[in-house]
Design a protein around this motif. Structure first.
Motif, PDB file in Angstrom:
ATOM      1  N   GLY A 122       0.800  -1.224   0.000  1.00  0.00           N
ATOM      2  CA  GLY A 122       0.000   0.000   0.000  1.00  0.00           C
ATOM      3  C   GLY A 122       0.827   1.266   0.000  1.00  0.00           C
ATOM      4  N   LYS A 125      -0.001   5.052  -1.391  1.00  0.00           N
ATOM      5  CA  LYS A 125      -1.445   5.277  -1.495  1.00  0.00           C
ATOM      6  C   LYS A 125      -1.943   6.040  -0.268  1.00  0.00           C
ATOM      7  CE  LYS A 125      -1.743   2.673  -5.216  1.00  0.00           C
ATOM      8  NZ  LYS A 125      -2.030   3.242  -6.550  1.00  0.00           N
ATOM      9  N   GLN A 126      -2.928   6.901  -0.484  1.00  0.00           N
ATOM     10  CA  GLN A 126      -3.477   7.638   0.649  1.00  0.00           C
ATOM     11  C   GLN A 126      -4.286   6.721   1.560  1.00  0.00           C
ATOM     12  OE1 GLN A 126      -6.537  10.545  -0.212  1.00  0.00           O
ATOM     13  NE2 GLN A 126      -5.936  11.814   1.523  1.00  0.00           N
ATOM     14  N   SER A 128      -5.510   2.570   2.386  1.00  0.00           N
ATOM     15  CA  SER A 128      -5.198   1.165   2.159  1.00  0.00           C
ATOM     16  C   SER A 128      -5.977   0.313   3.152  1.00  0.00           C
ATOM     17  CB  SER A 128      -3.690   0.936   2.334  1.00  0.00           C
ATOM     18  OG  SER A 128      -3.362  -0.435   2.310  1.00  0.00           O
ATOM     19  N   GLU A 258      -8.069   3.112  -1.871  1.00  0.00           N
ATOM     20  CA  GLU A 258      -7.387   3.078  -3.164  1.00  0.00           C
ATOM     21  C   GLU A 258      -6.817   1.696  -3.451  1.00  0.00           C
ATOM     22  OE1 GLU A 258      -4.853   6.689  -4.021  1.00  0.00           O
ATOM     23  OE2 GLU A 258      -5.317   6.985  -1.905  1.00  0.00           O
ATOM     24  N   VAL A 259      -6.409   0.983  -2.400  1.00  0.00           N
ATOM     25  CA  VAL A 259      -5.820  -0.334  -2.579  1.00  0.00           C
ATOM     26  C   VAL A 259      -6.317  -1.269  -1.491  1.00  0.00           C
ATOM     27  CG1 VAL A 259      -3.726   0.242  -1.268  1.00  0.00           C
ATOM     28  CG2 VAL A 259      -3.665  -1.614  -2.928  1.00  0.00           C
ATOM     29  N   TYR A 294      -9.937   1.202  -7.540  1.00  0.00           N
ATOM     30  CA  TYR A 294      -9.173   0.472  -6.523  1.00  0.00           C
ATOM     31  C   TYR A 294      -8.285  -0.571  -7.188  1.00  0.00           C
ATOM     32  CZ  TYR A 294     -12.544  -3.185  -7.520  1.00  0.00           C
ATOM     33  OH  TYR A 294     -13.296  -4.133  -8.175  1.00  0.00           O
TER      34      TYR A 294
END
Length: 320
Positions: A122, A125-126, A128, A258-259, A294
């Motif tokens: 992650g 990424k902002q 996770s 996002e992830v 995502y």
């Protein structure tokens, strides 16, 4: 400054002394846990290990990832599902008394989530969301490098979603269907209930891989059988992965990370059995406006993930 990260699991105890700025390891110790000795035995092991590390360097903070539910605000353990004697134990307070070191405690899944978000899959990424799929299923959510929901009694517990409105009992969860334990229990149930006239090649293949002892059947046996096309194993895994995919889709719909990082032993199955169908099932059930927003990726940090997260907890405590 120096910090210590600790993992207290159901089978192992790991500690690492590291530089607070770089997180570079200075010394690591690992011991097996003897469940029969209970929590007191683990605390004796931990005391010896931490004092050994403190004999080398002055320690400024410690983080602990604990394998079970706890109250993050007070540092009190709720319980352990593997080892007796942890119920309502004030672990953070005990550590401060024993080692004279400020101590932060989170459950192991949250701790792993922080590590993967910051140092693993992650990174960058902002937001996770971490899902561990092993003997159980847990979740942890990190936004801007901070764990979310640690002040609540529970948060991000994706494994305890009920897969549909017909599942009204508390035990009828995603974890019960999609964890390694759930997968194995379902295959065992099928084998035990298969009538003599229906005991075909799929049945005997699974029975042979556990030497005729259904209770000895493992998730790895099932994955191997599914890889070879065993119909029973393939059907159970397909249902388990669909249920997990549905759960992850609900989480994405509500929290929009996002992830999504997937760890745990079940995630190590061949991609065609787990990761590929998981992605397909998430895509089926997710809220359409989020469909391309995502990623779903495997965890990177392996066995060190909880200790790495514990070091990050310690580092963050010094920065406040």
């Amino acid at each position: 400054m120096k910090i210590i990260g600790v993992e207290i699991g159901g089978t192992k105890l790991q500690t690492t002394l590291a530089d607070a700025d770089t997180l570079e390891s200075i010394c690591s110790l690992r011991e097996a846990i003897v469940p029969a000795k209970g929590a007191e035995g683990i605390r004796q092991q931990l005391e010896a290990m931490i004092h050994s590390l403190q004999s080398q360097h002055e320690v400024d903070a410690m983080g602990i990832g604990f394998g079970g539910p706890l109250d993050a605000k007070t540092g009190i353990i709720t319980t352990s599902h593997q080892v007796t004697g942890w119920d309502q134990f004030p672990l953070a307070h005990w550590c401060r008394d024993q080692f004279d070191v400020p101590t932060v405690i989170r459950n192991d899944c949250d701790t792993a989530a922080l590590a993967e978000a910051t140092l693993g899959s992650g990174k960058g990424k902002q937001s996770s969301f971490y899902v561990t799929v092993g003997s159980g299923i847990g979740g942890g959510y990190v936004v801007d490098g901070q764990l979310i929901g640690t002040s609540r009694p529970a948060y991000g517990e994706i494994g305890h979603l009920r897969p549909g409105v017909l599942h009204s009992e508390a035990a009828n969860t995603v974890e019960a269907e999609s964890s390694g334990f759930g997968i194995t229990e379902e295959v065992r149930h099928i084998l035990q209930s298969t009538a003599a006239e229906d005991q075909g090649n799929d049945y005997w293949e699974l029975m042979n891989c556990c030497d005729g002892s259904i209770e000895a059947l493992t998730t790895q046996n099932i994955a191997d059988a599914a890889t070879n096309g065993n119909g029973i194993a393939c059907a159970v895994l397909a249902e388990a992965v669909e249920t997990l995919g549905w759960a992850i889709a609900q989480m994405i719909t509500l929290m929009a990370p996002e992830v999504v990082v997937i760890g745990g032993g079940v995630s190590l199955m061949p991609e065609k059995l787990f990761l590929s169908p998981l992605r397909e099932n998430v895509a089926t059930y997710v809220f359409p406006p989020l469909a391309k927003s995502y990623e779903i990726v495997l965890a990177e940090l392996g066995e060190a993930v909880v200790v790495q997260g514990a070091l990050l907890l310690a580092k963050q405590s010094l920065e406040k």
